[in-house]
Scaffold this active site. Structure first.
Site, PDB file in Angstrom:
ATOM      1  N   ASP A 107       0.824  -1.205   0.000  1.00 54.14           N
ATOM      2  CA  ASP A 107       0.000   0.000   0.000  1.00 54.14           C
ATOM      3  C   ASP A 107       0.858   1.254   0.000  1.00 54.14           C
ATOM      4  O   ASP A 107       2.060   1.182  -0.146  1.00 54.14           O
ATOM      5  CB  ASP A 107      -1.050   0.003   1.113  1.00 54.14           C
ATOM      6  N   LYS A 155      -4.734   3.049  -0.100  1.00 55.12           N
ATOM      7  CA  LYS A 155      -5.940   3.809   0.202  1.00 55.12           C
ATOM      8  C   LYS A 155      -5.830   5.254  -0.245  1.00 55.12           C
ATOM      9  O   LYS A 155      -6.551   6.111   0.225  1.00 55.12           O
ATOM     10  CB  LYS A 155      -6.183   3.781   1.713  1.00 55.12           C
ATOM     11  N   MET A 175      -1.563   8.728  13.265  1.00 50.42           N
ATOM     12  CA  MET A 175      -2.855   9.065  12.626  1.00 50.42           C
ATOM     13  C   MET A 175      -3.619  10.103  13.430  1.00 50.42           C
ATOM     14  O   MET A 175      -4.848  10.052  13.511  1.00 50.42           O
ATOM     15  CB  MET A 175      -3.725   7.800  12.497  1.00 50.42           C
TER      16      MET A 175
HETATM   17  N1  SAH Z   1       2.445   0.344  10.709  1.00 52.42           N
HETATM   18  C1  SAH Z   1       2.852   1.712  10.587  1.00 52.42           C
HETATM   19  C2  SAH Z   1       1.782   2.680  11.006  1.00 52.42           C
HETATM   20  C3  SAH Z   1       0.616   2.730  10.080  1.00 52.42           C
HETATM   21  S1  SAH Z   1      -0.591   3.843  10.597  1.00 52.42           S
HETATM   22  C4  SAH Z   1       4.117   1.940  11.405  1.00 52.42           C
HETATM   23  O1  SAH Z   1       4.521   1.070  12.159  1.00 52.42           O
HETATM   24  O2  SAH Z   1       4.719   2.991  11.274  1.00 52.42           O
HETATM   25  C5  SAH Z   1      -0.255   5.243   9.604  1.00 52.42           C
HETATM   26  C6  SAH Z   1       0.329   6.358  10.436  1.00 52.42           C
HETATM   27  O3  SAH Z   1       1.705   6.123  10.659  1.00 52.42           O
HETATM   28  C7  SAH Z   1       0.280   7.709   9.780  1.00 52.42           C
HETATM   29  O4  SAH Z   1      -0.973   8.318   9.950  1.00 52.42           O
HETATM   30  C8  SAH Z   1       1.351   8.450  10.534  1.00 52.42           C
HETATM   31  O5  SAH Z   1       0.892   8.838  11.807  1.00 52.42           O
HETATM   32  C9  SAH Z   1       2.368   7.352  10.738  1.00 52.42           C
HETATM   33  N2  SAH Z   1       3.408   7.352   9.698  1.00 52.42           N
HETATM   34  C10 SAH Z   1       3.693   6.386   8.829  1.00 52.42           C
HETATM   35  N3  SAH Z   1       4.769   6.721   8.075  1.00 52.42           N
HETATM   36  C11 SAH Z   1       5.156   7.937   8.502  1.00 52.42           C
HETATM   37  C12 SAH Z   1       6.210   8.823   8.148  1.00 52.42           C
HETATM   38  N4  SAH Z   1       7.075   8.528   7.186  1.00 52.42           N
HETATM   39  N5  SAH Z   1       6.311   9.992   8.818  1.00 52.42           N
HETATM   40  C13 SAH Z   1       5.474  10.315   9.789  1.00 52.42           C
HETATM   41  N6  SAH Z   1       4.455   9.525  10.165  1.00 52.42           N
HETATM   42  C14 SAH Z   1       4.297   8.345   9.537  1.00 52.42           C
END
Ligand code: SAH
Length: 524
Positions: free
Chosen positions: A49, A71, A186
């Site tokens: 994704d 998404k 998020m």
């Molecule tokens: N499984 C992922 C999280 C998915 S939920 C993990 O472990 O990181 C998606 C959220 O992750 C986003 O809304 C944001 O809050 C955060 N996120 C993911 N990648 C990011 C990035 N490069 N920089 C800042 N926040 C990030």
């Protein structure tokens, strides 16, 4: 009628499929584990994704099926049920499935749901952890999530809970006062609620907060505020997801510990016009300085119409006194033809090898030969001066050349009494068209600089941009490797702002660093 299910379950027994739930990390493609990469290399199917870096897709075998279930952009996206079904279906066909997930699969990534579903369906699976966004954002923003002098505990919180539940179901009281550092995922849409609840449950208004957006990528943005003013500051800056919200005293350490966004070319988006084959190392150098290298190959290297001439010269290397190589392309092609003729470097035992500059010399060295001569001035002029000094009267010189090369070397050396053969080694062509992405990013003003490493990169880019060229390049910092390239750029009405003293990539990068250190605020 045969039952399709029975058929597929028999197939499954023939070869067992497996699903790897792989944490792809937060964005920087270097932040995936070795094991995750290894699984990708072996995948029959990759399911991904939008937060997973597209660079990983090329790590899978060419034949692997790639399925996007993201998404983004409001278009149809797969529901979690569809994704679960897809994982089971592909594994049941006996396939090795790489399910790439942003960050870590088990941190707000629905990895738990997918694993449970696979467990229930009896599909073997393995989970390869990844670097979760909070850890990555903290490291790249210069914020240790724990530090003995500041905090002893860390909480990872979703700021956007399951829509059926209310965010208010969080135990705000304990979160506000019971945990040292808090990181919300998020949470951007709920930022007003988050700051309000934390303050009203006892966290001081002055508590520092950092919002880190697109962490670990060249577009990382970090905003530091307090619980009291973060909402206004985020609104004023127009900061949007994806971002993590880090709350806690440790944020104060960023002032001393930031390193990622203080690199000299941080955030600069630089067009790299070299050939696809050559751009890799240059792009890596740009990225090491913090820039985003945007590939925009405007040159393709193609073989000459015939090898006859070059092959004839290779057949008489025994009589050749000097071999002049003036580019890494020429090196590559010369040695490929040498091998095609059934020879190896020993065929050069009699010839002195001349390299135009350090890059070419390194390419020659990679074939086990130390270049005998290299001019101080890395240009054809330098080669001529050096050889004249060495004395070339009566010498046989082989100079495999590019179709567009000037005839300075053969002309001058022949005038000095040498016999020069200059067979065609390669031609350069412009690709048929520019990538849509590059054109779009130029239109959106999302490029800061363009680098030209030869005259043909200038003319080809202008040709490819066509009538819009002047508009699209207006306002960009134009970087040229040396005087010849600059002259071509000027001829076409471009203003070169950066040109190094030496015509090398290293010197060009150093000149860019110098330039941006004096013009730090032009492209913040
Ligand atoms: N499984 C992922 C999280 C998915 S939920 C993990 O472990 O990181 C998606 C959220 O992750 C986003 O809304 C944001 O809050 C955060 N996120 C993911 N990648 C990011 C990035 N490069 N920089 C800042 N926040 C990030």
């Amino acid at each position: 009628m045969p039952c399709p299910y029975r058929f597929s379950s028999r197939m499954a027994k023939l070869k067992t499929g497996i699903v790897y739930l792989i944490g792809a990390g937060p964005g920087d493609p270097g932040l995936i584990t070795v094991k995750g990469m290894d699984c990708l290399h072996r995948a029959d199917v990759v399911i991904y994704d939008y937060l997973a870096n597209p660079a990983f897709l090329s790590a899978a075998p060419e034949t692997a099926e790639r399925i996007y279930v993201g998404k983004k952009s409001g278009k149809h996206h797969s529901s979690q049920d569809e994704i679960n079904g897809l994982l089971v279906a592909k594994a049941s066909e006996g396939k090795t499935v790489a399910r790439l997930k942003g960050g870590d699969p088990y941190v707000f990534g629905r990895g738990g749901e997918e694993a449970l579903y696979l467990h229930q369906a009896g599909i073997p699976f393995e989970v390869i952890p990844g670097i979760t966004a909070s850890f990555a954002a903290a490291a790249y923003a210069g914020i240790p999530l724990t530090h003995r002098d500041y905090t002893t505990s860390l909480g990872l919180v979703t700021g956007h809970e399951n829509p059926e539940k209310k965010m208010s179901s969080l135990d705000w009281e304990r979160l506000a006062t019971g945990v040292g550092t808090l990181v919300f995922y998020m949470g951007m849409a709920n930022l007003p609620l988050i700051s309000r609840e934390l303050i009203s449950h006892g966290r001081p208004t002055s508590t520092p907060v950092a919002i880190v957006r697109w962490a670990t990528t060249p577009k990382q943005q970090t905003l530091v505020a307090t619980l009291g003013d973060v909402v206004d500051k985020v609104a004023a800056a127009g900061l949007k997801p994806p971002a993590v919200i880090i709350v806690g005293e440790v944020v104060r350490l960023r002032g001393q510990l930031r390193w990622f966004d203080t690199r000299p070319l941080f955030g600069k988006r630089v067009l790299v016009t070299r050939t696809a084959e050559q751009s890799g190392s240059f792009s890596a150098m740009l990225e090491a300085l913090g820039a985003e290298a945007v590939p925009c190959p405007v040159i393709e290297i193609v073989p000459p119409e015939s090898w006859v001439e070059l092959d004839r010269e290779i057949a008489r290397l025994d009589e050749t006194d000097y071999l002049i190589l003036t580019s890494t392309n020429a090196v590559e092609i010369f040695f490929a033809r040498l091998q095609a003729a059934g020879k190896d470097v020993r065929a050069l035992h009699r010839s002195k090898v001349v390299a135009v500059g350090p890059k070419t010399a390194a390419a020659i060295a990679a074939r086990g030969i130390h270049a005998d001569l290299m001019p101080a001035d890395y240009r054809a002029e330098g080669v001529v001066a050096l050889l004249k000094e060495a004395g070339v009267t009566g010498k046989r010189i082989l100079y495999p050349k590019a179709a567009l090369a000037r005839d300075l070397i053969p002309k001058e050396l022949e005038a000095a009494g040498a016999r020069v053969s200059a067979p065609l080694a390669y031609r350069t062509l412009a690709p048929k068209q520019l990538s849509d992405e590059v054109r779009q990013r130029l239109k959106n003003r999302e490029i800061d600089a363009v680098t030209f490493t030869s005259s043909s990169t200038v003319t080809n880019l202008l040709d490819l941009l066509g009538a819009e060229a002047t508009d699209l390049l207006a306002g960009l910092t134009i970087v040229s490797i040396g005087p010849l390239t600059t002259a071509t750029a000027h001829k076409w009405g471009l203003t070169v702002t950066v040109e190094p003293k030496d015509a090398t990539l290293e010197a060009m990068l150093a000149a860019m660093v110098d330039y941006y250190s004096q013009h730090a605020n032009i492209n913040p």
